[in-house]
Design an enzyme around this catalytic site. Structure first.
Site, short mmCIF file in Angstrom:
data_model
loop_
_atom_site.label_atom_id
_atom_site.label_comp_id
_atom_site.label_asym_id
_atom_site.label_seq_id
_atom_site.Cartn_x
_atom_site.Cartn_y
_atom_site.Cartn_z
N ASP A 105 9.39 -5.12 3.36
CA ASP A 105 9.88 -6.05 2.34
C ASP A 105 11.40 -5.84 2.22
O ASP A 105 12.15 -6.35 3.04
CB ASP A 105 9.11 -5.77 1.06
N PHE A 154 4.13 -12.89 -2.74
CA PHE A 154 3.45 -11.63 -2.97
C PHE A 154 2.04 -11.76 -2.43
O PHE A 154 1.28 -12.62 -2.86
CB PHE A 154 3.44 -11.25 -4.45
N VAL A 155 1.71 -10.92 -1.45
CA VAL A 155 0.42 -11.06 -0.77
C VAL A 155 -0.50 -9.87 -1.03
O VAL A 155 -0.05 -8.78 -1.39
CB VAL A 155 0.63 -11.23 0.76
N ASP A 161 -2.56 -4.34 -1.86
CA ASP A 161 -3.02 -4.51 -3.24
C ASP A 161 -2.03 -5.25 -4.13
O ASP A 161 -0.85 -5.35 -3.84
CB ASP A 161 -3.23 -3.13 -3.88
N ARG A 167 -7.57 -4.90 -2.26
CA ARG A 167 -7.43 -4.26 -0.95
C ARG A 167 -8.62 -4.59 -0.04
O ARG A 167 -8.50 -4.52 1.18
CB ARG A 167 -7.35 -2.74 -1.10
#
Ligand code: IMP
Ligand code: MG
Length: 179
Positions: A105, A154-155, A161, A167
């Site tokens: 990121d 946001f994945v 998680d 997860r």
């Protein structure tokens, strides 16, 4: 049951992930084909599903070790301060090492961990990341192999998680907050 204020929209299917993992594993096996052994280092916790699938596709003598860092807490923003919560069990000096990360990121985590591992003098150190968000980068670093480049979303899923949940999804999805 807790009411959550978000839903997860599908982004990358389990089938696409499996196909990509297989081709990454071929490239990695080819790159390290002359190795005595490859130490595959998973960055906990986000890489645990990816590393499990990846090592089973590697046609090499493989050892597995884990390292845990913390930078996110339960939020969505990196604190940019990387702490080692759990170090490797084994030594890597003179060994071939593949570091496996879930997402690159801002790049702070990978940068910190690569420096740490390099300081232990491995023979070769390469990085495989499942996902990359290049538009978010703050440190100039890229993985040797990347599964998928994704936009600034946001994945979750496939080991990744949001506040420790999701997860166990078999695919990657993006978090969408409900109004
Ligand atoms: P960086 O230090 O900003 O590159 O962050 C890397 C770490 O942040 C990854 O290993 C992930 O654990 C976490 N992270 C970054 N993006 C996401 C995301 O979209 N979902 C969940 N975790 C993320
Ligand atoms: Mg995480």
């Amino acid at each position: 049951m807790n009411q959550s204020n978000y839903v997860v929209d599908p982004m990358i299917s389990a089938k696409s992930i499996a196909a990509r993992v297989e081709s990454l594993a071929h490239e990695i096996s080819d790159h390290f084909k002359d190795t005595e052994k490859l130490i595959v280092v998973g960055l906990l916790r986000g890489s645990f599903v990816f590393i499990a699938d990846l090592v089973r596709e590697l046609d090499l003598p493989v050892e597995v070790d884990f390292l845990e860092t913390s930078s996110y807490g339960d939020g969505m923003e990196s604190t940019r301060e990387v702490r080692i919560l759990k170090d490797l069990r084994g030594k890597i000096e003179g060994c071939d090492v593949l570091l496996v990360e879930d997402i690159v990121d801002t790049g702070h985590t990978l940068n910190h961990v690569v420096k740490l591992l390099e300081s232990r003098n491995p023979a070769r150190l390469k990085v495989c990341a499942l996902l990359d968000k290049p538009s978010r980068r703050e440190v100039d670093i890229t993985a040797t192999w990347t599964g998928f480049e994704i936009p600034d979303e946001f994945v979750v899923g496939y080991g990744i998680d949001y506040a420790q949940l999701n997860r166990n999804l078999d695919h990657i999805g993006k978090v969408r907050f409900l109004k």
